[in-house]
Design an enzyme around this catalytic site. Structure first.
Site, PDB file in Angstrom:
ATOM      1  N   GLU A  43       1.003  -1.336   0.135  1.00 17.71           N
ATOM      2  CA  GLU A  43      -0.120   0.007  -0.250  1.00 17.71           C
ATOM      3  C   GLU A  43       1.286   1.140   0.156  1.00 17.71           C
ATOM      4  O   GLU A  43       1.953   1.194   0.926  1.00 17.71           O
ATOM      5  CB  GLU A  43      -1.149   0.221   0.956  1.00 17.71           C
ATOM      6  CG  GLU A  43      -1.706   1.069   1.529  1.00 17.71           C
ATOM      7  CD  GLU A  43      -2.551   1.212   3.007  1.00 17.71           C
ATOM      8  OE1 GLU A  43      -2.548   0.279   3.495  1.00 17.71           O
ATOM      9  OE2 GLU A  43      -3.843   2.455   2.248  1.00 17.71           O
ATOM     10  N   ARG A 269       5.050 -13.126   9.189  1.00 17.47           N
ATOM     11  CA  ARG A 269       5.705 -11.345   9.331  1.00 17.47           C
ATOM     12  C   ARG A 269       7.195 -12.069   9.929  1.00 17.47           C
ATOM     13  O   ARG A 269       7.828 -12.825  10.968  1.00 17.47           O
ATOM     14  CB  ARG A 269       4.691 -10.900  10.155  1.00 17.47           C
ATOM     15  CG  ARG A 269       4.163  -9.703   9.643  1.00 17.47           C
ATOM     16  CD  ARG A 269       3.885  -8.999  10.543  1.00 17.47           C
ATOM     17  NE  ARG A 269       2.005  -8.419   9.479  1.00 17.47           N
ATOM     18  CZ  ARG A 269       2.016  -7.019   9.733  1.00 17.47           C
ATOM     19  NH1 ARG A 269       3.233  -6.738   9.292  1.00 17.47           N
ATOM     20  NH2 ARG A 269       1.405  -6.952   8.658  1.00 17.47           N
ATOM     21  N   LYS A 279       4.715   1.200  10.746  1.00 17.99           N
ATOM     22  CA  LYS A 279       4.367   2.490   9.982  1.00 17.99           C
ATOM     23  C   LYS A 279       4.176   3.249  11.227  1.00 17.99           C
ATOM     24  O   LYS A 279       4.538   5.020  10.734  1.00 17.99           O
ATOM     25  CB  LYS A 279       4.073   2.189   8.423  1.00 17.99           C
ATOM     26  CG  LYS A 279       4.023   1.876   7.493  1.00 17.99           C
ATOM     27  CD  LYS A 279       2.877   1.222   6.412  1.00 17.99           C
ATOM     28  CE  LYS A 279       3.817   0.416   5.596  1.00 17.99           C
ATOM     29  NZ  LYS A 279       2.164   0.184   4.761  1.00 17.99           N
TER      30      LYS A 279
END
Ligand code: ATP
Ligand code: MG
Length: 560
Positions: A43, A269, A279
């Protein structure tokens, strides 16, 4: 509920055939593994980090291994936080890591018409409805893990009414949050994701690609499987948190009318000790000025690692070594250190730099004389050749290489002790001077002219070999010594950010003159200290700035 495929967790290496993802690919594609088509779907709402590198290496790496394809696709379905600045940085980072999407660069936003068309098809088939519940009401109707949800009072609207309302949502007649389009699946499903999930929301927001064309946007769980199916992706590899969404993924694909039937596979992950990758946290560090931007060399971002001096090969090697599994775990940051050392040990030129200098005067060396002494560029790689290093009466050594009263096993310089100066001579300490605070300001030595090159003239041995820099020709440079960004990971993911207070130390260094014409591509080992490169942002020809990529010593030993 859609049929669940079982993903059996098995640890394994990416390049080996033991990793569970390989098993699925081979199981699904048989002999035709070159049909493999994966994607990396960031994204564009932030900079890529080392966790993304794991996903990039996995997706592009598998495609490469099987002779298949991997797309780069921007998953830009959420307009509020997305920006072209991120699009550009992501493209740059993926390329820099060494991967090629060829002509397959896609944007989810370019499928908005198609998504809309599929939503209309679902409405027509009685598989989607416009719901007027607000977010709070929807939560109440959703039920819990242990209790079923309740049907929305709007669930039985007619197809005509739904088509009309959905079109009016698209035209902008309704305010944000007042209506949604929901898939009509099963409010009693044990999987909450299947309880009539929202597939479109109203958001009057400007999109970085489509501008103001749309004021309704598809939800991730609806858009993502469609993006995969539209592009003919065979294996949609994502992280574990999407495991519970897989039935919905399959439902969307099955009801889309699209031909491709991508298979979602989840993996763990990457987490790393002594840093964080969220983020939100990284943005906070940047915005609060705790670091020098997204590319601060302490950041776990790809641009930070690049500026720090990491090579693409070392990051790919790291991603290979950590392997792929389904168990979430934290990888020790020292493995990343190990990988860059391993990559540089035979490639970097070993030079001499003194980071905490003290002057040494060689009393019996001829005044005004300078000799050029050959020193090998890398003792582990003869192919890198030799260079000439100037030597004269005054040199610098590291302050910590001298002790007025040496402790046991201190084999470096001390009164009446003899050491070797790398590539030069044996020198013996004959005196030293101190300032009023007791700091040593100058050390006096004599040298043995017969020990030229650092070789013993008569078989006598010295235990210590010191690096040094000739005072007259030394290049003064700034050295930035980096350590892990955090002392440990914060326990509370929403708590305050606790930086390692020693994560950056700035030193004034003296470096041998051979570094004068260094370029950004050069990597150096500063002898007995660590690996360094020029800082791409702040280093100037007249004022060199070196970043320490990683110190030399490591307690880390990779498992065999
Ligand atoms: P964040 O949660 O920090 O916003 P994200 O996962 O939402 O990150 P995306 O841009 O959606 O970021 O990620 C693109 C791809 O990278 C996704 O397929 C995602 O699963 C993968 N990815 C992100 N973080 C990691 C990680 N730490 N380890 C492995 N893969 C990751
Ligand atoms: Mg995401």
């Amino acid at each position: 509920m859609a049929e669940e495929k079982t993903n059996t967790p098995v640890n394994g290496e990416l390049s080996g055939t033991g990793n569970f993802i390989h098993n699925y690919i081979q199981e699904d594609l048989g002999e035709n593994t070159q049909r493999l088509h994966t994607r990396f779907p960031p994204e564009p709402n932030g900079y890529l980090h080392i966790g993304h590198a794991k996903s990039i290496c996995l997706n592009f790496g598998l495609a490469k291994l099987y002779g298949g394809k991997c797309n780069l696709r921007f998953d830009d379905t959420n307009p509020s936080k997305e920006d072209t600045e991120y699009v550009e940085s992501i493209e740059r980072d993926v390329k820099w890591l060494g991967f090629d999407w060829e002509d397959r660069l896609y944007f989810a936003s370019s499928y908005f018409d198609k998504f809309y068309e599929i939503a209309v098809k679902l409405i027509k088939e009685g598989k989607a409805f416009v719901c007027d519940l607000n977010a709070e009401e929807m939560r109440q109707y959703r039920g819990t893990l242990s209790s079923a949800g309740k049907n929305s009072p709007y669930r039985d609207r007619t197809v005509e009414e739904n088509l009309d309302l959905f079109e009016r949502m698209k035209k902008g007649e309704f305010a944000d949050g007042t209506r949604t389009l929901r898939a009509k699946i099963d409010m009693a499903s044990p999987n909450i994701n299947m309880r009539d999930p929202v597939i479109y929301r109203i958001a009057h927001a400007n999109h970085h690609k489509t501008g103001d064309k749309w004021c309704i946007y598809p939800m991730y769980d609806f858009a993502h499987p469609l993006e995969d199916a539209i592009e003919g992706i065979t294996h949609s590899i994502c992280t574990m948190e999407f495991e519970d969404h897989r039935p919905l993924y399959d439902w969307v694909v099955a009801n889309s009318g699209l031909e491709a039937k991508p298979r979602q596979i989840e993996f763990a992950r990457l987490g790393l000790t002594n840093t964080l990758m969220s983020k939100r946290y990284l943005r906070a560090l940047v915005e609060e000025g705790k670091v020098d931007g997204w590319d601060d060399p302490r950041m776990p971002t790809i641009c930070g690692l690049r500026r720090r001096g990491y090579t693409p090969a070392s990051i790919r090697d790291f991603c290979e070594r950590i392997g792929v599994s389904k168990a979430n775990s934290k990888v020790d940051s020292s493995l990343l250190d190990y990988c860059i050392r391993d990559d540089l040990k035979e490639k970097a030129k070993v030079v001499m730099a003194v980071l905490d200098p003290v002057k040494v005067v060689i009393d019996n060396y001829p005044e005004g004389q300078t000799e050029m002494l050959p020193v090998e560029n890398n003792p582990e790689n003869e192919g890198l050749g030799v260079r000439e290093v100037p030597f004269s009466k005054e040199i610098y050594i590291e302050r910590e290489d001298f002790m007025e009263e040496p402790v046991k096993k201190f084999f470096r310089l001390a009164p009446d002790k003899e050491v070797r100066l790398k590539g030069a001579y044996f020198v013996k300490c004959v005196g030293f001077e101190k300032d009023e605070k007791g700091n040593v300001t100058e050390i006096h030595c004599t040298y043995d002219p017969l020990s030229k090159g650092g070789n013993s003239p008569d078989g006598r041995k010295v235990k210590g070999t010191l690096h040094w820099v000739n005072a007259a020709t030394a290049v003064e440079a700034e050295a930035r010594l980096y350590d892990y960004m955090m002392l440990d990971n914060p326990e509370d993911p929403d708590g305050p950010i606790i930086m390692n207070p020693d994560s950056l130390q700035v030193k004034k260094a003296y470096v041998e003159p051979s570094v004068k014409n260094a370029t950004l591509d050069d990597r150096f080992q500063f002898m007995r200290n660590g690996y360094y490169c020029l800082d791409s942002k702040d280093s100037k020809a007249e004022a060199l700035v070196f970043n320490r990529i990683v110190p030399l010593k490591s307690s880390f030993k990779p498992a065999k």
